[in-house]
Design a protein around this motif. Structure first.
Motif, PDB file in Angstrom:
ATOM      1  N   ASP A 188      -2.359   4.230   8.205  1.00  0.00           N
ATOM      2  CA  ASP A 188      -1.974   3.169   7.272  1.00  0.00           C
ATOM      3  C   ASP A 188      -0.623   3.477   6.663  1.00  0.00           C
ATOM      4  O   ASP A 188      -0.082   4.582   6.772  1.00  0.00           O
ATOM      5  CB  ASP A 188      -3.007   3.053   6.138  1.00  0.00           C
ATOM      6  CG  ASP A 188      -4.284   2.361   6.575  1.00  0.00           C
ATOM      7  OD1 ASP A 188      -4.327   1.785   7.677  1.00  0.00           O
ATOM      8  OD2 ASP A 188      -5.268   2.421   5.799  1.00  0.00           O
ATOM      9  N   TRP A 233      -1.158   9.672   2.897  1.00  0.00           N
ATOM     10  CA  TRP A 233      -2.605   9.632   3.109  1.00  0.00           C
ATOM     11  C   TRP A 233      -3.270  10.883   2.547  1.00  0.00           C
ATOM     12  O   TRP A 233      -2.644  11.934   2.424  1.00  0.00           O
ATOM     13  CB  TRP A 233      -2.952   9.416   4.580  1.00  0.00           C
ATOM     14  CG  TRP A 233      -2.606  10.552   5.501  1.00  0.00           C
ATOM     15  CD1 TRP A 233      -1.408  10.770   6.107  1.00  0.00           C
ATOM     16  CD2 TRP A 233      -3.462  11.618   5.920  1.00  0.00           C
ATOM     17  NE1 TRP A 233      -1.466  11.907   6.877  1.00  0.00           N
ATOM     18  CE2 TRP A 233      -2.719  12.449   6.782  1.00  0.00           C
ATOM     19  CE3 TRP A 233      -4.789  11.957   5.649  1.00  0.00           C
ATOM     20  CZ2 TRP A 233      -3.252  13.572   7.381  1.00  0.00           C
ATOM     21  CZ3 TRP A 233      -5.324  13.092   6.242  1.00  0.00           C
ATOM     22  CH2 TRP A 233      -4.561  13.898   7.091  1.00  0.00           C
ATOM     23  N   LEU A 250      -0.819   4.471  -0.627  1.00  0.00           N
ATOM     24  CA  LEU A 250      -1.723   5.603  -0.403  1.00  0.00           C
ATOM     25  C   LEU A 250      -2.968   5.102   0.301  1.00  0.00           C
ATOM     26  O   LEU A 250      -3.428   3.998   0.024  1.00  0.00           O
ATOM     27  CB  LEU A 250      -2.096   6.223  -1.754  1.00  0.00           C
ATOM     28  CG  LEU A 250      -3.009   7.431  -1.697  1.00  0.00           C
ATOM     29  CD1 LEU A 250      -2.493   8.501  -2.626  1.00  0.00           C
ATOM     30  CD2 LEU A 250      -4.423   7.051  -2.068  1.00  0.00           C
ATOM     31  N   SER A 251      -3.505   5.902   1.206  1.00  0.00           N
ATOM     32  CA  SER A 251      -4.685   5.506   1.963  1.00  0.00           C
ATOM     33  C   SER A 251      -5.449   6.742   2.432  1.00  0.00           C
ATOM     34  O   SER A 251      -4.866   7.812   2.587  1.00  0.00           O
ATOM     35  CB  SER A 251      -4.249   4.690   3.185  1.00  0.00           C
ATOM     36  OG  SER A 251      -5.348   4.433   4.042  1.00  0.00           O
ATOM     37  N   PRO A 252      -6.744   6.594   2.721  1.00  0.00           N
ATOM     38  CA  PRO A 252      -7.480   7.685   3.354  1.00  0.00           C
ATOM     39  C   PRO A 252      -7.300   7.698   4.871  1.00  0.00           C
ATOM     40  O   PRO A 252      -7.845   8.549   5.552  1.00  0.00           O
ATOM     41  CB  PRO A 252      -8.937   7.386   2.980  1.00  0.00           C
ATOM     42  CG  PRO A 252      -8.978   5.901   2.843  1.00  0.00           C
ATOM     43  CD  PRO A 252      -7.633   5.504   2.292  1.00  0.00           C
ATOM     44  N   ASN A 253      -6.512   6.753   5.403  1.00  0.00           N
ATOM     45  CA  ASN A 253      -6.288   6.643   6.840  1.00  0.00           C
ATOM     46  C   ASN A 253      -4.843   7.029   7.163  1.00  0.00           C
ATOM     47  O   ASN A 253      -3.914   6.356   6.721  1.00  0.00           O
ATOM     48  CB  ASN A 253      -6.574   5.203   7.288  1.00  0.00           C
ATOM     49  CG  ASN A 253      -6.435   5.023   8.781  1.00  0.00           C
ATOM     50  OD1 ASN A 253      -5.890   5.861   9.492  1.00  0.00           O
ATOM     51  ND2 ASN A 253      -6.914   3.891   9.269  1.00  0.00           N
ATOM     52  N   PRO A 254      -4.617   8.072   7.946  1.00  0.00           N
ATOM     53  CA  PRO A 254      -3.246   8.491   8.246  1.00  0.00           C
ATOM     54  C   PRO A 254      -2.431   7.455   9.016  1.00  0.00           C
ATOM     55  O   PRO A 254      -1.207   7.535   9.057  1.00  0.00           O
ATOM     56  CB  PRO A 254      -3.409   9.774   9.058  1.00  0.00           C
ATOM     57  CG  PRO A 254      -4.823   9.891   9.410  1.00  0.00           C
ATOM     58  CD  PRO A 254      -5.613   8.969   8.524  1.00  0.00           C
ATOM     59  N   GLN A 277       0.850  -1.193   0.000  1.00  0.00           N
ATOM     60  CA  GLN A 277       0.000   0.000   0.000  1.00  0.00           C
ATOM     61  C   GLN A 277       0.881   1.237   0.000  1.00  0.00           C
ATOM     62  O   GLN A 277       1.800   1.344   0.810  1.00  0.00           O
ATOM     63  CB  GLN A 277      -0.874  -0.013   1.247  1.00  0.00           C
ATOM     64  CG  GLN A 277      -1.793   1.192   1.350  1.00  0.00           C
ATOM     65  CD  GLN A 277      -2.765   1.014   2.485  1.00  0.00           C
ATOM     66  OE1 GLN A 277      -3.560   0.092   2.491  1.00  0.00           O
ATOM     67  NE2 GLN A 277      -2.668   1.895   3.458  1.00  0.00           N
TER      68      GLN A 277
END
Length: 109
Positions: free
Chosen positions: A103, A107, A97-101, A95
């Protein structure tokens, strides 16, 4: 060549150079070079102006740039840059990139 200083607001902008170097400078005080193999995200939030130029006059820069509508508007502008290789293991999906900082990777809202 490149893109001179221009504004953005309430937008998530992801840049991934595939060749060369991309020079970035913005109004929140960030400036530097994004190289092939890195990922950069800029959350425009309440407003930011930035420029993107070729970071090496002798070598063309090529990059993907993805614009995403955020799940939240009016956030504080922010910048993040990471080396993709530092987040990956050989022969495994990873992963970046994520919408959860919390992860792995950069983000976005």
């Amino acid at each position: 060549m490149g893109f001179g200083t221009h504004p953005h607001r309430d937008m998530e902008i992801i840049s991934i150079p595939t060749a060369g170097k991309l020079a970035h400078k913005d109004t929140i005080g960030t400036s530097g070079i994004i190289e092939s193999g890195e990922i950069q995200v800029m959350s425009a939030g309440t407003g930011i102006a930035h420029s993107e130029m070729n970071g090496n006059a002798d070598v063309p820069v090529k990059f993907f740039q993805i614009w995403v509508m955020p799940n939240k508007q009016g956030v504080e502008p922010r910048y993040q840059q990471l080396k993709i290789a530092d987040m990956l293991k050989p022969n495994e999906f990873g992963q970046i990139l994520s919408p959860n900082p919390d992860d792995a990777g950069v983000w976005i809202h």
